[in-house]
Write a protein that holds these residues in place. Structure first.
Motif, mmCIF file in Angstrom:
data_model
loop_
_atom_site.group_PDB
_atom_site.id
_atom_site.type_symbol
_atom_site.label_atom_id
_atom_site.label_comp_id
_atom_site.label_asym_id
_atom_site.label_seq_id
_atom_site.Cartn_x
_atom_site.Cartn_y
_atom_site.Cartn_z
ATOM 1 N N ARG A 69 2.175 12.765 54.660
ATOM 2 C CA ARG A 69 0.738 12.523 54.840
ATOM 3 C C ARG A 69 0.000 13.840 54.987
ATOM 4 N N GLU A 70 -1.132 13.926 54.309
ATOM 5 C CA GLU A 70 -1.927 15.148 54.352
ATOM 6 C C GLU A 70 -2.364 15.466 55.774
ATOM 7 N N ASP A 71 -2.676 14.413 56.534
ATOM 8 C CA ASP A 71 -3.069 14.581 57.934
ATOM 9 C C ASP A 71 -2.387 13.491 58.753
ATOM 10 N N PRO A 72 -1.219 13.779 59.349
ATOM 11 C CA PRO A 72 -0.473 12.757 60.112
ATOM 12 C C PRO A 72 -1.251 12.198 61.292
ATOM 13 N N ALA A 73 -2.309 12.894 61.726
ATOM 14 C CA ALA A 73 -3.064 12.431 62.886
ATOM 15 C C ALA A 73 -4.014 11.287 62.544
ATOM 16 N N LEU A 74 -4.226 11.020 61.254
ATOM 17 C CA LEU A 74 -5.134 9.952 60.863
ATOM 18 C C LEU A 74 -4.593 8.604 61.317
ATOM 19 N N ASP A 128 -0.442 12.321 44.132
ATOM 20 C CA ASP A 128 -0.976 11.688 45.325
ATOM 21 C C ASP A 128 -0.814 12.681 46.468
ATOM 22 N N PRO A 129 -1.908 13.132 47.079
ATOM 23 C CA PRO A 129 -1.797 14.142 48.138
ATOM 24 C C PRO A 129 -1.019 13.676 49.352
ATOM 25 N N ASN A 130 -0.821 12.361 49.488
ATOM 26 C CA ASN A 130 -0.127 11.820 50.651
ATOM 27 C C ASN A 130 1.274 11.310 50.338
ATOM 28 N N PHE A 131 1.796 11.701 49.164
ATOM 29 C CA PHE A 131 3.105 11.187 48.779
ATOM 30 C C PHE A 131 3.964 12.310 48.210
#
Length: 246
Positions: A69-74, A128-131
């Motif tokens: 994930r690009e931002d795990p805090a989301l 995919d920026p999150n994959f």
């Protein structure tokens, strides 16, 4: 694998397709031009190691929805990969049904658009920026493994004018040592591209092709979340999963 009468079950070499298969164009350059030479193992470590039980695994190593994930805090669904969510699971066993515990299973795949996160993948589908497309886990005491991921998309390749690879996931199982690593591909049952694929067509035994197909398992699916596919890996003997030649 051992039984009461002999130490090893002989591997059926006819299970594999020929190394030279002109219909699969890259096999022409990669196939050996001289007879193969059998090499003896040179050290105990090649037969017995490493011990994967000591391998440090991250909490999301087997969860491809979370491990890139690009931002795990989301929170919630923000920042999750795009595509059909699935569970891939199964057992690693020998032909007698004996589990292979504590062995490393790795997998890698394209994203939902059919593109790999690789610098040489030039397919026009976006990344995919999150994959990230890679995961790993250890089998448990009964040989079970499990991944959560996105169903990969098919993609075109230069074997022919309009040749497409079926949706598939690459799976590697290490066995008891680094020298016993085996690699295969899991296809999805019912995919009409499977019989059209030149790589699949090099496998002449229909039963061998069947060992590479993951089966939909509604009992293990999660309602309103994701479907599940079971893909067992039989690492030895007459009923073994078809594995690629190294």
């Amino acid at each position: 694998m051992q039984d009461d009468n002999k130490r090893f079950v002989e591997r059926d070499r006819d299970w594999h397709p020929p190394a030279y298969a002109p219909g699969y164009k890259t096999s022409v350059a990669r196939s050996p031009s001289q007879a193969l030479v059998s090499l003896q193992t040179s050290s105990v470590s090649e037969l017995t190691g490493p011990d994967f039980r000591r391998l440090r695994m991250g909490p999301d190593d087997n969860d491809l929805l979370m491990n890139f994930r690009e931002d795990p805090a989301l929170a919630g669904t923000a920042g999750l990969p795009v595509g059909e969510r699935i569970i891939l699971f199964g057992r690693v066993v020998d032909q007698f049904g004996k589990p292979v515990p504590h062995t490393l299973v790795e997998m890698w795949q394209a994203n939902a658009g059919g593109r790999y996160r690789h610098k040489k993948d030039g397919y026009l589908a976006p990344l995919d920026p999150n994959f990230g497309g890679v995961g790993r886990c250890l089998t448990d005491e009964q040989g079970w493994y499990r991944f959560r991921t996105i169903k990969p998309g098919p993609y075109p390749w230069g074997n022919g004018i309009n040749t497409w690879r079926p949706a598939h996931i690459h799976v590697s199982v290490m066995g008891p040592s680094i020298s016993t690593r085996l690699i295969t591909q899991m296809y999805f049952e019912g995919d009409p591209l499977i019989p059209l694929c030149p790589i699949v067509q090099t496998i002449k035994d229909p039963e061998a092709v069947e060992t590479m197909i993951g089966r939909l398992d509604m009992a293990r699916s999660r309602p309103m979340d994701c479907l599940a596919y079971r893909f067992d890996l039989v690492v030895r003997g007459e009923l073994q999963t078809y594995f690629e030649n190294p």
